[in-house]
Design an enzyme around this catalytic site. Structure first.
Site, PDB file in Angstrom:
ATOM      1  N   SER A  14      57.399   2.635  61.215  1.00 18.70           N
ATOM      2  CA  SER A  14      56.859   3.481  62.271  1.00 18.70           C
ATOM      3  C   SER A  14      56.470   2.590  63.429  1.00 18.70           C
ATOM      4  O   SER A  14      56.092   1.426  63.229  1.00 18.70           O
ATOM      5  CB  SER A  14      55.630   4.219  61.756  1.00 18.70           C
ATOM      6  OG  SER A  14      54.929   4.796  62.829  1.00 18.70           O
ATOM      7  N   GLY A  18      48.591   3.640  64.810  1.00 14.24           N
ATOM      8  CA  GLY A  18      47.610   4.389  64.007  1.00 14.24           C
ATOM      9  C   GLY A  18      48.093   4.563  62.578  1.00 14.24           C
ATOM     10  O   GLY A  18      47.340   4.397  61.623  1.00 14.24           O
ATOM     11  N   ASP A  75      57.595  11.395  57.011  1.00 16.22           N
ATOM     12  CA  ASP A  75      57.997  12.443  57.932  1.00 16.22           C
ATOM     13  C   ASP A  75      57.144  13.649  57.592  1.00 16.22           C
ATOM     14  O   ASP A  75      56.908  13.926  56.410  1.00 16.22           O
ATOM     15  CB  ASP A  75      59.487  12.761  57.786  1.00 16.22           C
ATOM     16  CG  ASP A  75      60.027  13.410  59.050  1.00 16.22           C
ATOM     17  OD1 ASP A  75      59.634  12.989  60.151  1.00 16.22           O
ATOM     18  OD2 ASP A  75      60.813  14.357  58.946  1.00 16.22           O
ATOM     19  N   SER A  76      56.655  14.322  58.602  1.00 12.93           N
ATOM     20  CA  SER A  76      55.720  15.413  58.316  1.00 12.93           C
ATOM     21  C   SER A  76      55.892  16.529  59.325  1.00 12.93           C
ATOM     22  O   SER A  76      56.559  16.353  60.352  1.00 12.93           O
ATOM     23  CB  SER A  76      54.282  14.884  58.371  1.00 12.93           C
ATOM     24  OG  SER A  76      54.019  14.329  59.632  1.00 12.93           O
TER      25      SER A  76
HETATM   26  P1  IMP Z   1      56.448  12.938  62.607  1.00 10.76           P
HETATM   27  O1  IMP Z   1      56.156  13.032  61.138  1.00 10.76           O
HETATM   28  O2  IMP Z   1      55.762  11.760  63.224  1.00 10.76           O
HETATM   29  O3  IMP Z   1      57.912  13.050  62.877  1.00 10.76           O
HETATM   30  O4  IMP Z   1      55.853  14.206  63.356  1.00 10.76           O
HETATM   31  C1  IMP Z   1      55.312  15.241  62.702  1.00 10.76           C
HETATM   32  C2  IMP Z   1      54.711  16.269  63.640  1.00 10.76           C
HETATM   33  O5  IMP Z   1      54.203  17.282  62.763  1.00 10.76           O
HETATM   34  C3  IMP Z   1      53.546  15.790  64.437  1.00 10.76           C
HETATM   35  O6  IMP Z   1      53.902  15.430  65.725  1.00 10.76           O
HETATM   36  C4  IMP Z   1      52.662  17.034  64.462  1.00 10.76           C
HETATM   37  O7  IMP Z   1      53.113  17.895  65.428  1.00 10.76           O
HETATM   38  C5  IMP Z   1      52.938  17.708  63.157  1.00 10.76           C
HETATM   39  N1  IMP Z   1      51.943  17.302  62.164  1.00 10.76           N
HETATM   40  C6  IMP Z   1      52.131  16.472  61.116  1.00 10.76           C
HETATM   41  N2  IMP Z   1      50.983  16.289  60.446  1.00 10.76           N
HETATM   42  C7  IMP Z   1      50.052  16.994  61.097  1.00 10.76           C
HETATM   43  C8  IMP Z   1      48.652  17.178  60.893  1.00 10.76           C
HETATM   44  O8  IMP Z   1      48.014  16.627  59.988  1.00 10.76           O
HETATM   45  N3  IMP Z   1      48.037  17.984  61.780  1.00 10.76           N
HETATM   46  C9  IMP Z   1      48.680  18.595  62.810  1.00 10.76           C
HETATM   47  N4  IMP Z   1      49.963  18.444  63.045  1.00 10.76           N
HETATM   48  C10 IMP Z   1      50.670  17.666  62.197  1.00 10.76           C
END
Ligand code: IMP
Length: 292
Positions: A14, A18, A75-76
């Protein structure tokens, strides 16, 4: 299966400082050290897969292959039941180029208004986090965490990030945006994915490379040698080699000092690699000298 042990370096796939800090907090007590893909100058691959698992795997495998070290990627996103799982893997992208989650939440709210409405049962949703731990040889392990709840509109609370102000976890009346960070962290999807990772890979982590049969674990030493890069890590590796000699000297090819130093000199005469840190090359030569 590849495994982790103390003294190993782990790449966090990543460019988000953070995230790297958070993962470091988790793994440091186990004697592991996180370095970010950005620090190693690795490029961030485009997330071209159609699933969370696919994208986590793609990022982790790219970082593991690019660095020669084990790599962890996540990924989330948010999945809304009545929207067929959207925004899903597009959660970050719904915020647009300005990364404005006011815009993203409004888009979710508008889609719900169009399809399900807000008058009846509150729309069900969940956050999901998928972690992938990948190895330079292509091996990879997946860990998942979810938190279920419902959405509210208008959004409430200024804590957290992303879609937090519109998500109320089951058993709560407040949104993630209204909860204290540590309250959210106690139950979040990311914490749950990390707990699965921790249970499988960190709890019971071997302080020194050993294998189940109690004999010499050359593969474990090879992985340790392949992941070190500093003088301090090299010193820890040498200490482990000494422990291994005491415990399993009978399995060493060159267990006398004279024979070992001869073999080490031979190994070090081989052409050096320009891509690998000198300490790593030394550790590999030390291991080879005990084994060839
Ligand atoms: P990535 O996993 O960095 O590709 O992005 C995941 C996106 O999912 C983030 O930019 C948020 O929009 C959303 N997301 C993931 N985890 C959370 C959370 O704990 N709270 C709120 N939004 C989340």
């Amino acid at each position: 299966m590849n495994k982790l042990w103390k003294g190993m370096k782990l790449v966090v796939a990543s460019h988000n400082p953070g995230k790297v800090w958070e993962i470091n907090q988790l793994i440091q007590p186990y004697g592991l050290d996180a370095v970010s893909a950005a620090e190693l100058g690795l490029e961030e691959p485009e997330e071209t897969e159609a699933t969370f698992e696919g994208n986590a795997r793609l990022k982790a495998v790219a970082a593991a292959k690019g660095s020669g070290l084990p790599a962890l990627a996540d990924d989330s996103g948010l999945e809304v039941e009545c929207l067929g799982g959207a925004p899903g893997i597009y959660s970050a992208r719904w915020a647009g180029p300005g990364k404005d989650f006011g815009v993203a939440m409004k888009k979710v709210a508008d889609e719900i208004t169009a399809r399900h409405g807000w008058a009846g049962q509150a729309p069900r949703a969940n956050f999901i986090s998928v972690l992938c731990l990948a190895w330079p040889d292509g091996d990879a392990q997946i860990f998942e965490g979810r938190v279920f709840g419902h959405l509210v509109w208008p959004a409430r609370g200024g804590n957290g990030f992303g879609y937090d102000p519109m998500f109320v976890p089951d058993g709560e009346t407040r949104t993630f945006g209204e909860m204290e960070p540590k309250e959210k962290y106690a139950i979040s999807h990311r914490t749950r994915a990390f707990a699965a990772f921790k249970a499988a890979m960190l709890d019971g982590i071997a302080p020194t490379p050993t294998n189940v049969s109690g004999g010499r674990d050359v593969d474990a030493f090879a992985a340790a040698a392949a992941s070190l890069s500093t003088r301090v890590e090299a010193a820890a590796f040498v200490a482990r080699m000494k422990d291994d000699l005491v415990a399993h000297g009978a399995e060493w090819k060159n267990a006398t000092l004279e024979g070992y130093l001869d073999a080490l000199a031979r190994e070090l005469q081989r052409a050096p690699s320009n891509e690998e840190p000198a300490w790593r090359q030394l550790a590999k030569a030390m291991l080879a000298a005990s084994n060839d």
